[in-house]
Design an enzyme around this catalytic site. Structure first.
Site, PDB file in Angstrom:
ATOM      1  N   SER A   1      34.080  47.039  23.834  1.00 57.93           N
ATOM      2  CA  SER A   1      34.341  45.797  24.560  1.00 57.93           C
ATOM      3  C   SER A   1      33.127  45.231  25.300  1.00 57.93           C
ATOM      4  O   SER A   1      33.149  44.087  25.721  1.00 57.93           O
ATOM      5  CB  SER A   1      35.484  45.988  25.556  1.00 57.93           C
ATOM      6  OG  SER A   1      35.071  46.784  26.650  1.00 57.93           O
TER       7      SER A   1
ATOM      8  N   LYS B   1      33.340  46.456  32.621  1.00 61.46           N
ATOM      9  CA  LYS B   1      33.481  45.010  32.402  1.00 61.46           C
ATOM     10  C   LYS B   1      32.469  44.245  33.241  1.00 61.46           C
ATOM     11  O   LYS B   1      31.828  44.780  34.134  1.00 61.46           O
ATOM     12  CB  LYS B   1      34.889  44.537  32.783  1.00 61.46           C
ATOM     13  CG  LYS B   1      36.011  45.241  32.067  1.00 61.46           C
ATOM     14  CD  LYS B   1      36.032  44.952  30.585  1.00 61.46           C
ATOM     15  CE  LYS B   1      37.106  45.780  29.897  1.00 61.46           C
ATOM     16  NZ  LYS B   1      36.941  45.805  28.464  1.00 61.46           N
TER      17      LYS B   1
END
Length: 182
Positions: free
Chosen positions: A47, A87
């Site tokens: 991700s 993230k």
């Protein structure tokens, strides 16, 4: 005279043992102090590509850290039985986030974000409705590989409570050929 020499001999013979104990104690104290200031984490999944890759090991800045736009953070999800998430901070408390999935644009407070770090245009929507306001004490996070990232666009992650932000990823320590700042 012999007793004085014998005492010196004992201190020479066993003095290194005291030095070794002091050295070990110093190492333990340094490790504990360092552990309070920095942390360590690892990347799972894809991700955060192209910025970070599966299996990379990261050093985190923890003490006194407050999330800033563009920072790469590690989010603690262990209380949910999940692995930590790595993230990027897109929004902070009070920000209004809008994602146009037709034009693939991400907006914060009516300003189009310049995101040279993303892997591909943002097309994956999740179940969050936009525009959305980031609540007090929270951040809005997204992966750099937008269409392969579970992040704040999905209610299973949602707005991340800042108390769950373990720290900012500041340095990559593994693999050795990628060692360096992030």
């Amino acid at each position: 005279m012999e007793k004085r020499l014998h005492g010196r001999y004992d201190s020479l013979k066993y003095g290194w043992l005291m030095d070794a104990k002091k050295f070990i104690l110093l190492l333990i104290v340094m490790f504990l102090a360092l552990r309070l200031v920095i942390g360590f984490s690892f990347v799972t999944g894809d991700s955060m590509e192209p910025t970070l890759h599966e299996g990379q090991r990261l050093v985190l800045r923890q003490i006194g850290y407050e999330p800033q736009y563009g920072d790469i953070v590690v989010v603690d999800r262990t209380q949910d039985g999940e692995e930590p998430l790595v993230k990027r901070v897109i929004g902070k408390a009070g920000d209004v986030i809008y994602i146009d999935f037709n034009t693939h644009e991400v907006w914060r407070n009516d300003e189009l974000l310049d995101e040279p770090y993303i892997n591909e245009p943002t097309a994956l929507s999740g179940d969050l409705t936009f525009p959305t306001r980031v609540p007090e004490g929270c951040v809005f996070v997204m992966g750099d590989n937008r269409n392969h990232s579970l992040d704040s666009r999905d209610s299973s992650v949602g707005m991340v409570d800042e108390r769950r932000v373990m720290g900012e990823a500041v340095f990559r320590i593994y693999p050795l050929d990628k060692i360096g700042g992030i």
